[in-house]
Motif scaffolding. Structure first.
Motif, PDB file in Angstrom:
ATOM      1  N   ARG A   1     -10.959  14.903   6.201  1.00 49.30           N
ATOM      2  CA  ARG A   1      -9.836  15.750   5.817  1.00 49.30           C
ATOM      3  C   ARG A   1     -10.366  17.138   5.481  1.00 49.30           C
ATOM      4  NH1 ARG A   1      -4.959  13.009   4.338  1.00 49.30           N
ATOM      5  NH2 ARG A   1      -4.257  15.097   3.782  1.00 49.30           N
ATOM      6  N   PRO A   2     -10.752  17.941   6.488  1.00 54.38           N
ATOM      7  CA  PRO A   2     -11.364  19.243   6.206  1.00 54.38           C
ATOM      8  C   PRO A   2     -10.446  20.177   5.436  1.00 54.38           C
ATOM      9  CG  PRO A   2     -10.788  19.042   8.530  1.00 54.38           C
ATOM     10  CD  PRO A   2     -10.646  17.683   7.927  1.00 54.38           C
ATOM     11  N   GLN A   3      -9.134  19.980   5.516  1.00 53.91           N
ATOM     12  CA  GLN A   3      -8.200  20.819   4.768  1.00 53.91           C
ATOM     13  C   GLN A   3      -7.912  20.267   3.387  1.00 53.91           C
ATOM     14  OE1 GLN A   3      -7.307  23.786   6.060  1.00 53.91           O
ATOM     15  NE2 GLN A   3      -8.716  23.160   7.682  1.00 53.91           N
ATOM     16  N   GLY A   4      -8.544  19.129   3.031  1.00 48.97           N
ATOM     17  CA  GLY A   4      -8.293  18.522   1.737  1.00 48.97           C
ATOM     18  C   GLY A   4      -6.897  17.926   1.651  1.00 48.97           C
ATOM     19  N   TYR A   5      -6.484  17.559   0.441  1.00 48.44           N
ATOM     20  CA  TYR A   5      -5.170  16.970   0.213  1.00 48.44           C
ATOM     21  C   TYR A   5      -4.267  17.982  -0.479  1.00 48.44           C
ATOM     22  CZ  TYR A   5      -7.057  12.313   1.208  1.00 48.44           C
ATOM     23  OH  TYR A   5      -7.618  11.225   1.813  1.00 48.44           O
ATOM     24  N   PRO A   6      -3.017  18.128  -0.041  1.00 46.01           N
ATOM     25  CA  PRO A   6      -2.092  18.999  -0.770  1.00 46.01           C
ATOM     26  C   PRO A   6      -1.816  18.442  -2.155  1.00 46.01           C
ATOM     27  CG  PRO A   6      -0.925  17.753   0.909  1.00 46.01           C
ATOM     28  CD  PRO A   6      -2.391  17.494   1.123  1.00 46.01           C
ATOM     29  N   LEU A   7      -1.367  19.330  -3.043  1.00 46.49           N
ATOM     30  CA  LEU A   7      -1.189  18.945  -4.444  1.00 46.49           C
ATOM     31  C   LEU A   7      -0.193  17.806  -4.602  1.00 46.49           C
ATOM     32  CD1 LEU A   7      -2.053  19.636  -7.321  1.00 46.49           C
ATOM     33  CD2 LEU A   7      -0.173  21.284  -7.424  1.00 46.49           C
ATOM     34  N   GLY A   8       0.867  17.807  -3.792  1.00 47.24           N
ATOM     35  CA  GLY A   8       1.846  16.737  -3.900  1.00 47.24           C
ATOM     36  C   GLY A   8       1.243  15.376  -3.627  1.00 47.24           C
TER      37      GLY A   8
ATOM     38  N   VAL B   1      -1.890  14.583  -4.082  1.00 46.02           N
ATOM     39  CA  VAL B   1      -2.750  14.269  -5.230  1.00 46.02           C
ATOM     40  C   VAL B   1      -1.931  13.628  -6.341  1.00 46.02           C
ATOM     41  CG1 VAL B   1      -4.243  15.234  -7.020  1.00 46.02           C
ATOM     42  CG2 VAL B   1      -4.398  16.099  -4.680  1.00 46.02           C
ATOM     43  N   PHE B   2      -0.773  14.201  -6.636  1.00 41.39           N
ATOM     44  CA  PHE B   2       0.074  13.648  -7.695  1.00 41.39           C
ATOM     45  C   PHE B   2       0.595  12.266  -7.326  1.00 41.39           C
ATOM     46  CE2 PHE B   2       0.821  18.150  -9.219  1.00 41.39           C
ATOM     47  CZ  PHE B   2       0.118  17.968 -10.409  1.00 41.39           C
ATOM     48  N   ARG B   3       0.884  12.044  -6.042  1.00 45.74           N
ATOM     49  CA  ARG B   3       1.318  10.705  -5.633  1.00 45.74           C
ATOM     50  C   ARG B   3       0.208   9.684  -5.807  1.00 45.74           C
ATOM     51  NH1 ARG B   3       4.172  13.777  -1.771  1.00 45.74           N
ATOM     52  NH2 ARG B   3       2.538  13.557  -0.192  1.00 45.74           N
ATOM     53  N   PHE B   4      -1.022  10.110  -5.520  1.00 49.19           N
ATOM     54  CA  PHE B   4      -2.158   9.206  -5.726  1.00 49.19           C
ATOM     55  C   PHE B   4      -2.323   8.870  -7.209  1.00 49.19           C
ATOM     56  CE2 PHE B   4      -6.664   8.577  -6.688  1.00 49.19           C
ATOM     57  CZ  PHE B   4      -6.965   7.514  -5.846  1.00 49.19           C
ATOM     58  N   ILE B   5      -2.201   9.882  -8.069  1.00 46.42           N
ATOM     59  CA  ILE B   5      -2.306   9.650  -9.514  1.00 46.42           C
ATOM     60  C   ILE B   5      -1.205   8.708  -9.988  1.00 46.42           C
ATOM     61  CG2 ILE B   5      -2.135  10.748 -11.781  1.00 46.42           C
ATOM     62  CD1 ILE B   5      -3.395  13.243 -10.453  1.00 46.42           C
ATOM     63  N   ALA B   6       0.023   8.927  -9.486  1.00 46.42           N
ATOM     64  CA  ALA B   6       1.133   8.058  -9.877  1.00 46.42           C
ATOM     65  C   ALA B   6       0.889   6.619  -9.436  1.00 46.42           C
ATOM     66  CB  ALA B   6       2.438   8.583  -9.275  1.00 46.42           C
ATOM     67  N   ALA B   7       0.320   6.447  -8.247  1.00 49.81           N
ATOM     68  CA  ALA B   7       0.033   5.096  -7.753  1.00 49.81           C
ATOM     69  C   ALA B   7      -1.037   4.410  -8.591  1.00 49.81           C
ATOM     70  CB  ALA B   7      -0.393   5.154  -6.287  1.00 49.81           C
ATOM     71  N   ASN B   8      -1.884   5.200  -9.248  1.00 46.31           N
ATOM     72  CA  ASN B   8      -2.962   4.651 -10.070  1.00 46.31           C
ATOM     73  C   ASN B   8      -2.789   5.042 -11.538  1.00 46.31           C
ATOM     74  OD1 ASN B   8      -5.236   3.557  -8.044  1.00 46.31           O
ATOM     75  ND2 ASN B   8      -4.290   5.386  -7.154  1.00 46.31           N
TER      76      ASN B   8
ATOM     77  N   MET C   1       0.849  -1.198   0.000  1.00 45.81           N
ATOM     78  CA  MET C   1       0.000   0.000   0.000  1.00 45.81           C
ATOM     79  C   MET C   1       0.877   1.238   0.000  1.00 45.81           C
ATOM     80  SD  MET C   1      -3.023   1.051   2.674  1.00 45.81           S
ATOM     81  CE  MET C   1      -3.949  -0.409   2.234  1.00 45.81           C
ATOM     82  N   THR C   2       0.576   2.235  -0.835  1.00 42.30           N
ATOM     83  CA  THR C   2       1.385   3.429  -0.956  1.00 42.30           C
ATOM     84  C   THR C   2       1.120   4.374   0.196  1.00 42.30           C
ATOM     85  OG1 THR C   2      -0.259   4.640  -2.189  1.00 42.30           O
ATOM     86  CG2 THR C   2       1.214   3.235  -3.464  1.00 42.30           C
ATOM     87  N   ALA C   3       2.030   5.400   0.304  1.00 38.19           N
ATOM     88  CA  ALA C   3       1.860   6.379   1.374  1.00 38.19           C
ATOM     89  C   ALA C   3       0.561   7.127   1.234  1.00 38.19           C
ATOM     90  CB  ALA C   3       3.051   7.353   1.368  1.00 38.19           C
ATOM     91  N   SER C   4       0.213   7.447  -0.016  1.00 37.29           N
ATOM     92  CA  SER C   4      -1.034   8.184  -0.219  1.00 37.29           C
ATOM     93  C   SER C   4      -2.235   7.345   0.164  1.00 37.29           C
ATOM     94  CB  SER C   4      -1.151   8.655  -1.680  1.00 37.29           C
ATOM     95  OG  SER C   4      -1.150   7.553  -2.548  1.00 37.29           O
ATOM     96  N   MET C   5      -2.148   6.040  -0.098  1.00 37.51           N
ATOM     97  CA  MET C   5      -3.269   5.179   0.266  1.00 37.51           C
ATOM     98  C   MET C   5      -3.332   4.992   1.773  1.00 37.51           C
ATOM     99  SD  MET C   5      -4.813   4.634  -2.506  1.00 37.51           S
ATOM    100  CE  MET C   5      -5.911   3.314  -2.034  1.00 37.51           C
ATOM    101  N   ASP C   6      -2.158   4.983   2.442  1.00 40.36           N
ATOM    102  CA  ASP C   6      -2.154   4.884   3.896  1.00 40.36           C
ATOM    103  C   ASP C   6      -2.877   6.073   4.517  1.00 40.36           C
ATOM    104  OD1 ASP C   6      -0.806   2.512   4.012  1.00 40.36           O
ATOM    105  OD2 ASP C   6       1.181   3.451   4.089  1.00 40.36           O
TER     106      ASP C   6
END
Length: 449
Positions: A226-233, A235-242, A1-6
């Motif tokens: 996650r009331p502050q949402g996800y930072p852009l970095g 988001v890109f890690r999630f896209i890379a993982a998928n 499992m990736t960091a973004s998925m964790d």
């Protein structure tokens, strides 16, 4: 499992919404918003020949107004505002952006040259870029997962209705103002009949923006804390993982947007140049036929996606791939028809088939994406579709017509060639994304969303 998925796994357990009247009302209002966006964005395509005549513009300048002038600020404004939407200000983003682009559309009616029109189109593009990512994120929080294809069919119906109403209302208004003599307004210049159309069609959005503020609540987020949402970095890690899903799917929607925006920009001019049908005649015919076929296709496609979704996790992209494939022959041969009536019939069949995948496509992005990341993911796809495809689709057709075909009358062959080259490639790319998409959906289910 990736960091973004964790990090996604650490979110709070989901609460599954019921499809309440309030939820469907929110979907309907957001569909009205996107309908107005398509009217304000698309009406310029009906004005191609009058603007060329009155302002002395070329096909290439027209394509810049339709494309790059609109999409440049779409690119600049969209991503940062999507980040704001992911932090919980989605309703405010939708209402304010609607008010801004509606006012800018009305002000386009005062433009006296290319640069003034370009400025108006830039404001419209920047404002519209903010609305759809926030809207699609809101819908996923007020409608259950198993009914999302239907909800996004309603939302996508706003796209179809707006594009059709731009032609219908624009054509009717051009007919009604056909004998309007230009009026000189001190400090502004001449106001012609086509400029009145911009003014009239821009005003309703200001009323709807007020209704959004008064009647649509900000939905509670489902399946995340996650009331502050996800930072852009991240988001890109999630896209890379998928990336197995996102890279081919992004490429597919880009190629499809080249075709759709290019055709939408130049189809009215095609009917005038090829068959002699001006805006007052072509607009209502194209609009009415397109509206009926698109609405029927959307809801049939949503029903198929929901039925197949009970059996397969990758149902949404399967439906999207099949509709892309079966629409190809009709869209390729439409510009070659010997009469305008046949061209409309063949085009309507192609549009009916192609639009069946609209609800499934929008659903696919939401169910494969963490909740508080959806605004930014949607913005990325809309950037590819509207900013890149919307800018280059009309421009490429104009450039090929001006510098390769060499004759305005050959626009029909340019349109045919675009479909013939790009449609099979986009279909293949969707097919490549199906299996990775199924894995992404199963991962979201396992994580509790």
């Amino acid at each position: 499992m990736t960091a973004s998925m964790d990090s996604v796994a650490a979110e709070a357990p989901p609460t599954t919404p019921r499809a309440t009247r309030g939820g469907w009302f929110t979907v309907t209002m957001l569909a009205v918003v996107v309908m107005l966006a398509q009217i304000d964005r698309g009406i310029i395509s009906l004005m191609v020949e009058p603007m060329k005549r009155d302002l002395g513009l070329t096909d290439t300048q027209i394509s810049l107004l339709i494309g790059i002038a609109f999409t440049f600020f779409y690119v600049i404004v969209g991503p940062p505002v999507a980040r704001i939407a992911d932090r919980g200000f989605r309703k405010s983003v939708v209402a304010s952006s609607l008010a801004i682009w509606s006012a800018a559309t009305a002000l386009c009616g005062l433009a006296q040259n290319f640069w003034q029109l370009a400025l108006g189109r830039a404001v419209i593009g920047g404002a519209e870029s903010a609305s759809s990512p926030a809207s699609m994120s809101m819908i996923a929080d007020v409608i259950p997962r198993d009914k999302l294809p239907r909800a996004y069919a309603i939302y996508t119906a706003g796209f179809a209705a707006g594009g059709s109403l731009a032609l219908i209302l624009g054509g009717l208004l051009m007919g009604a103002f056909a004998h309007f003599e230009p009026v000189h307004v001190p400090g502004i210049g001449l106001i012609r009949n086509w400029q009145l159309v911009f003014m009239i069609l821009g005003l309703p959005g200001l009323i709807v923006a007020g209704l959004i503020v008064l009647t649509v609540p900000e939905p509670q987020r489902r399946g995340g804390s996650r009331p502050q949402g996800y930072p852009l970095g991240e988001v890109f890690r999630f896209i890379a993982a998928n990336r197995g899903m996102h890279l081919p799917l992004l490429a597919a929607v880009l190629l499809n947007s080249f075709q759709n925006f290019g055709a939408a920009a130049w189809i009215p001019a095609f009917y005038e140049r090829t068959y002699g049908w001006g805006p007052a005649k072509a607009g209502p015919w194209l609009g009415i036929v397109g509206l009926v076929t698109s609405l029927i296709g959307l809801f049939i496609g949503a029903h198929i996606a929901e039925w197949l979704g009970k059996r397969r996790d990758d149902a949404n992209l399967i439906v999207m791939c099949l509709t892309y494939a079966f629409a190809i022959p009709f869209n390729v041969v439409q510009p070659l028809m010997p009469t305008p009536e046949l061209a409309i019939i063949v085009g309507a069949i192609g549009a009916f088939i192609a639009v069946m995948g609209g609800g499934a496509y929008n659903s696919s992005l939401q169910v494969a994406t963490p909740n508080a990341m959806r605004g930014q993911i949607n913005a990325m796809y809309l950037f590819v579709i509207a900013a890149i495809g919307g800018a280059l689709g009309p421009l490429l057709i104009a450039l090929v017509t001006d510098f390769v075909a060499g004759s305005e009358a050959d626009l029909r062959y340019v349109l045919m060639g675009f479909r013939l080259v790009m449609a099979p490639l986009s279909t293949l790319l969707v097919w490549l994304a199906i299996r990775p998409y199924g894995r992404a959906v199963r991962a979201r289910i396992e994580e509790g969303e």
